[in-house]
Design a protein around this motif. Structure first.
Motif, PDB file in Angstrom:
ATOM      1  N   ASP A  51       0.825  -1.206   0.000  1.00 40.62           N
ATOM      2  CA  ASP A  51       0.000   0.000   0.000  1.00 40.62           C
ATOM      3  C   ASP A  51       0.860   1.258   0.000  1.00 40.62           C
ATOM      4  O   ASP A  51       0.534   2.240  -0.651  1.00 40.62           O
ATOM      5  CB  ASP A  51      -0.913   0.007   1.227  1.00 40.62           C
ATOM      6  CG  ASP A  51      -2.022   1.028   1.093  1.00 40.62           C
ATOM      7  OD1 ASP A  51      -2.785   0.915   0.113  1.00 40.62           O
ATOM      8  OD2 ASP A  51      -2.105   1.914   1.945  1.00 40.62           O
ATOM      9  N   LYS A  73       0.834   4.259  -2.709  1.00 39.66           N
ATOM     10  CA  LYS A  73       0.645   5.649  -2.306  1.00 39.66           C
ATOM     11  C   LYS A  73       1.714   6.542  -2.914  1.00 39.66           C
ATOM     12  O   LYS A  73       1.431   7.623  -3.417  1.00 39.66           O
ATOM     13  CB  LYS A  73       0.675   5.773  -0.777  1.00 39.66           C
ATOM     14  CG  LYS A  73      -0.572   5.243  -0.089  1.00 39.66           C
ATOM     15  CD  LYS A  73      -0.585   5.584   1.371  1.00 39.66           C
ATOM     16  CE  LYS A  73       0.481   4.870   2.142  1.00 39.66           C
ATOM     17  NZ  LYS A  73       0.450   5.133   3.572  1.00 39.66           N
ATOM     18  N   ASP A 100      -6.216  -4.901   7.256  1.00 35.61           N
ATOM     19  CA  ASP A 100      -5.074  -4.714   6.360  1.00 35.61           C
ATOM     20  C   ASP A 100      -3.758  -4.628   7.125  1.00 35.61           C
ATOM     21  O   ASP A 100      -2.821  -3.943   6.700  1.00 35.61           O
ATOM     22  CB  ASP A 100      -5.266  -3.442   5.531  1.00 35.61           C
ATOM     23  CG  ASP A 100      -6.387  -3.573   4.518  1.00 35.61           C
ATOM     24  OD1 ASP A 100      -6.579  -4.685   4.006  1.00 35.61           O
ATOM     25  OD2 ASP A 100      -7.071  -2.574   4.241  1.00 35.61           O
ATOM     26  N   ARG A 144      -7.954   5.148  -0.277  1.00 34.43           N
ATOM     27  CA  ARG A 144      -8.210   3.950   0.534  1.00 34.43           C
ATOM     28  C   ARG A 144      -8.598   4.333   1.960  1.00 34.43           C
ATOM     29  O   ARG A 144      -8.101   5.306   2.523  1.00 34.43           O
ATOM     30  CB  ARG A 144      -6.956   3.080   0.570  1.00 34.43           C
ATOM     31  CG  ARG A 144      -7.078   1.840   1.448  1.00 34.43           C
ATOM     32  CD  ARG A 144      -5.787   1.065   1.458  1.00 34.43           C
ATOM     33  NE  ARG A 144      -5.508   0.538   0.135  1.00 34.43           N
ATOM     34  CZ  ARG A 144      -6.024  -0.580  -0.348  1.00 34.43           C
ATOM     35  NH1 ARG A 144      -6.873  -1.288   0.375  1.00 34.43           N
ATOM     36  NH2 ARG A 144      -5.704  -1.002  -1.553  1.00 34.43           N
ATOM     37  N   THR A 145      -9.489   3.555   2.551  1.00 34.78           N
ATOM     38  CA  THR A 145      -9.807   3.700   3.964  1.00 34.78           C
ATOM     39  C   THR A 145      -9.357   2.443   4.706  1.00 34.78           C
ATOM     40  O   THR A 145      -9.436   1.331   4.164  1.00 34.78           O
ATOM     41  CB  THR A 145     -11.316   3.901   4.200  1.00 34.78           C
ATOM     42  OG1 THR A 145     -12.041   2.801   3.624  1.00 34.78           O
ATOM     43  CG2 THR A 145     -11.789   5.204   3.578  1.00 34.78           C
ATOM     44  N   TYR A 146      -8.880   2.641   5.937  1.00 34.48           N
ATOM     45  CA  TYR A 146      -8.483   1.522   6.790  1.00 34.48           C
ATOM     46  C   TYR A 146      -9.539   1.334   7.871  1.00 34.48           C
ATOM     47  O   TYR A 146     -10.603   1.954   7.830  1.00 34.48           O
ATOM     48  CB  TYR A 146      -7.092   1.776   7.366  1.00 34.48           C
ATOM     49  CG  TYR A 146      -6.027   1.821   6.309  1.00 34.48           C
ATOM     50  CD1 TYR A 146      -5.494   0.655   5.783  1.00 34.48           C
ATOM     51  CD2 TYR A 146      -5.574   3.040   5.799  1.00 34.48           C
ATOM     52  CE1 TYR A 146      -4.531   0.680   4.779  1.00 34.48           C
ATOM     53  CE2 TYR A 146      -4.611   3.081   4.794  1.00 34.48           C
ATOM     54  CZ  TYR A 146      -4.098   1.902   4.298  1.00 34.48           C
ATOM     55  OH  TYR A 146      -3.154   1.941   3.307  1.00 34.48           O
ATOM     56  N   SER A 150      -6.640   6.350   8.470  1.00 34.32           N
ATOM     57  CA  SER A 150      -7.034   6.659   7.092  1.00 34.32           C
ATOM     58  C   SER A 150      -6.679   8.101   6.740  1.00 34.32           C
ATOM     59  O   SER A 150      -6.074   8.367   5.700  1.00 34.32           O
ATOM     60  CB  SER A 150      -8.540   6.431   6.915  1.00 34.32           C
ATOM     61  OG  SER A 150      -8.892   5.097   7.177  1.00 34.32           O
TER      62      SER A 150
END
Length: 322
Positions: free
Chosen positions: A67, A71, A265, A302-304, A310
């Motif tokens: 990720d 990014k 994640d 993306r959201t966590y 996030s």
């Protein structure tokens, strides 16, 4: 004569056989150059990613998650878009924000630009919390308007809709909103604890679209804000285009599904044990450039599992372009 003919045929056949060999050699050479170039480019990308992550996190580690890699690559792709945005903002500042805001010939100056828009995240059944905040620091009616006009601080409660659209919870919030006129109701968002990261993204996008403020803040509905101290602090950062302010932490990444703070994640974070540094979720502030970045890219960000993680990832994603 027979010998000479044979030699001629052999020479011709040898010449013909050398042509495919030459072509094969040239193809192999070009292929080698291409592969070498790609390997060199990949190595350069790895070096770049490592340096960027070291610079951003300050951890000095070379472990790069999938990720984080995405990014950083996305940061490169967004560079031109954000640079163009900042040029537009700079031009707008030079014009004093007056050209599109003047409403009459007698108006000498344009409406003052808000210093910060504060989104107070609340939920159904927390009317007491909201009333306490109204009494403590937010105010209602004329007091709320005075805080906006004199101090440039806009405060609104932020809430989504019920999963059972139009039920008593929705109606209660609608009534409270009409009474106080201090809500941002996200009609396309279902209010739920697990949806908080998405709610955060929608708030920043909505606030950036609605208010042309210097900063945007997220606050929980059990936090009491010292407005004067907040205003003084933010005023010292007006010359910084990409500000991300809060109580910074790293925090442990929990990979156990039954844990309260489980992160699905978890494996995407560098050492798989701790998050990158980010602001605690009770209160944090981002500058206009970051809010605009979230607004523009809301569909792909993306959201966590947690809203603070996030928001931190979005802020780092934008700030790495510096």
């Amino acid at each position: 004569m027979h010998g000479k003919g044979s030699n001629t045929r052999l020479s011709t056949m040898s010449s013909r056989s050398r042509i495919p060999t030459l072509l094969l050699f040239m193809f192999s050479t070009f292929a080698s150059i291409y592969v070498a170039g790609r390997l060199w480019q990949d190595s350069q990308n790895r070096v770049y990613l490592i340096k960027e992550l070291d610079r951003i996190t300050g951890l000095g580690k070379t472990a790069i998650s999938v990720d984080d890699t995405l990014k950083i690559i996305a940061c490169r792709e967004q560079h031109k878009k954000l640079s163009a945005l900042e040029m537009e903002l700079a031009a707008a500042r030079q014009e004093g924000f007056a050209s599109s805001r003047s409403t009459g010939a007698n108006e000498i100056t344009s409406k003052k630009r808000p210093l910060v828009v504060i989104g107070i995240f609340t939920r159904f059944g927390r009317r007491n919390n909201r009333d306490a905040i109204r009494k403590a620091w937010m105010g209602t009616g004329a007091a709320l308007k005075k805080m906006e006009n004199n101090k440039g601080i806009v405060a609104r409660f932020v809430i989504g809709r019920s999963a059972n659209r139009g039920d008593s919870s929705d109606k209660s919030v609608d009534i409270e909103s009409r009474q106080n006129n201090d809500f941002i109701i996200l009609d396309n968002h279902v209010e739920a604890d697990e949806e908080l990261p998405k709610k955060t993204k929608l708030f920043f996008a909505h606030a950036a679209d609605k208010w042309d403020a210097e900063f945007y803040a997220k606050v929980n509905d059990d936090v009491y804000v010292n407005i004067d101290a907040l205003g003084t602090t933010l005023a010292t950062h007006l010359d910084k285009p990409r500000v991300y302010i809060g109580c910074m932490k790293s925090g442990e990444v929990f990979s156990e599904p039954n844990h309260k703070w489980y992160e699905p994640d978890w494996w995407k974070f560098g050492d798989k044990k701790s998050y990158f540094r980010h602001a605690s979720g009770e209160l944090y502030v981002i500058s206009q450039a970051l809010a605009k970045f979230i607004s523009i890219n809301r569909s792909i960000l993306r959201t966590y599992a947690h809203d603070d993680v996030s928001a931190g990832s979005w802020s780092y994603m934008c700030r790495c372009l510096i």
